[in-house]
Motif scaffolding. Structure first.
Motif, PDB file in Angstrom:
ATOM      1  N   GLY A 164      -3.678  -9.958 -24.034  1.00  0.00           N
ATOM      2  CA  GLY A 164      -2.968  -9.659 -22.879  1.00  0.00           C
ATOM      3  C   GLY A 164      -1.712 -10.308 -22.755  1.00  0.00           C
ATOM      4  N   ARG A 176       2.402  -5.714 -31.571  1.00  0.00           N
ATOM      5  CA  ARG A 176       2.945  -4.577 -30.903  1.00  0.00           C
ATOM      6  C   ARG A 176       3.519  -3.892 -31.809  1.00  0.00           C
ATOM      7  N   ASP A 298      -6.057  -5.201 -28.471  1.00  0.00           N
ATOM      8  CA  ASP A 298      -5.471  -5.188 -27.265  1.00  0.00           C
ATOM      9  C   ASP A 298      -3.980  -4.297 -27.382  1.00  0.00           C
ATOM     10  N   TRP A 299      -3.440  -4.511 -28.171  1.00  0.00           N
ATOM     11  CA  TRP A 299      -2.037  -3.753 -28.391  1.00  0.00           C
ATOM     12  C   TRP A 299      -2.109  -2.473 -28.775  1.00  0.00           C
ATOM     13  N   ILE A 301      -4.701  -0.537 -27.745  1.00  0.00           N
ATOM     14  CA  ILE A 301      -4.997   0.100 -26.496  1.00  0.00           C
ATOM     15  C   ILE A 301      -3.718   0.311 -25.449  1.00  0.00           C
ATOM     16  N   ARG A 302      -2.902  -0.710 -25.467  1.00  0.00           N
ATOM     17  CA  ARG A 302      -1.655  -0.597 -24.487  1.00  0.00           C
ATOM     18  C   ARG A 302      -0.777   0.395 -25.352  1.00  0.00           C
ATOM     19  N   VAL A 303      -0.461   0.391 -26.372  1.00  0.00           N
ATOM     20  CA  VAL A 303       0.408   1.504 -26.915  1.00  0.00           C
ATOM     21  C   VAL A 303      -0.062   2.831 -26.522  1.00  0.00           C
ATOM     22  N   GLU A 305      -1.915   3.941 -24.305  1.00  0.00           N
ATOM     23  CA  GLU A 305      -1.941   4.252 -22.772  1.00  0.00           C
ATOM     24  C   GLU A 305      -0.412   4.388 -22.436  1.00  0.00           C
ATOM     25  N   GLN A 306       0.477   3.841 -23.265  1.00  0.00           N
ATOM     26  CA  GLN A 306       1.923   4.171 -22.805  1.00  0.00           C
ATOM     27  C   GLN A 306       2.452   5.446 -23.546  1.00  0.00           C
TER      28      GLN A 306
END
Length: 307
Positions: A164, A176, A298-299, A301-303, A305-306
């Motif tokens: 996060g 990231r 976490d990153w 998943i975030r990447v 989702e983007q």
């Protein structure tokens, strides 16, 4: 503190989002109250505290990224110093029996790290950047208030990371880029700042547990007490990057960029938290390798989702 109302600034931020889990474990009947106003608005802060009538405060909110504080110094001083004083003064006046936990920063030690050893709480504050200066100023101001009886508890956490966290900090910035490379959205070149520095890293969840312990026992702490929150282990930033790369299994070229390096970077920053351990029995529980894995997951998943 069980069953009491705890005002938390910055509850929606990186650390604040992890805090409820530690509170549920150590203070299951406590209620966390977000500050419903801008901390730089003194009148609004006073009205909010009077209306909420909290039994304690954990002050997390800050301009915490060093590059942002350097780029926006007026904002950093307004939030980190004057916002802290806005909150402290109303607690002093309206809630004098409520413990006031201020999250300062190990960055306030600054040049004291040039001693080349783990710092304890007795070393002088000697900040070397705007962020550290704003935190040191607030820390010292609260110490002066505590000398007159204000129930301030000053916490000085060292670097902490976890899922996060924004990419304004080294470890999530690495994670990231690795996630983007693995997803085919960045060439296999990872750009960094200074990899030679050594830092004392913690998992944010262990830090939150320290905060929860301080809240649980805040009623018996002396006004003005200072507590480092540190691992006592110095990790080379380049080795941290290699740990993330090993977990990911991706091959990259690492390029250091002068623009990412700080003009006043400290070669070694490590802390001694024996006072916290002796007083409250706090210890680290999360393995460092697990922290790195969780940040990278976490990153990833975030990447995804983007995309």
């Amino acid at each position: 503190m069980s069953g009491r109302r705890i005002l938390v600034t910055g509850l929606s931020g990186f650390v604040g989002r992890h805090l409820p889990y530690a509170i549920d474990e150590l203070l299951p009947d406590a209620q966390l109250l977000p500050l419903p106003c801008d901390i730089t608005d003194a009148a609004a802060v006073r009205n909010a505290v009077v209306d909420l009538r909290p039994d304690a405060c954990l002050h997390l909110a800050a301009i915490a990224a060093i590059p942002i504080a350097r780029a926006e110094p007026d904002r950093a001083w307004s939030v980190n110093l004057h916002g802290t004083l806005n909150l402290a003064r109303v607690f002093r006046d309206e809630r004098p029996d409520a413990p006031f936990l201020f999250v300062s920063s190990a960055d306030a030690y600054g040049a004291s790290f040039q001693l080349g050893r783990a710092l304890d709480e007795d070393l002088p504050l000697s900040p070397m950047n705007t962020y550290g200066a704003t935190k040191a100023a607030a820390d010292l101001a609260l110490g002066a208030m505590a000398a007159e009886g204000f129930r301030a508890i000053r916490l000085r956490p060292f670097n902490h990371t976890g899922p996060g966290q924004a990419p304004d900090f080294a470890i999530p910035a690495f994670a990231r880029q690795i996630a983007l490379i693995c997803a085919g959205r960045q060439e296999p070149v990872l750009r960094t700042g200074n990899l030679a520095a050594f830092r004392d890293f913690l998992d944010v969840r262990d830090v939150c547990r320290a905060y929860a312990l301080c809240l649980k026992h805040g009623d018996r702490m002396e006004p003005g007490i200072i507590l480092n929150i540190a691992s006592g282990t110095a990790r080379r930033i380049g080795d941290v990057l290699q740990g993330l790369l090993a977990i990911s299994g991706v091959a990259v070229t690492v390029e250091a960029e002068a623009a990412r390096a700080r003009q006043t970077d400290i070669p070694l920053a490590v802390g001694n938290s024996s006072r916290l351990r002796d007083l409250l029995g706090w210890t680290q529980e999360i393995a460092w390798e697990q922290t790195l894995r969780d940040v990278l997951d976490d990153w990833t998943i975030r990447v995804a989702e983007q995309s």
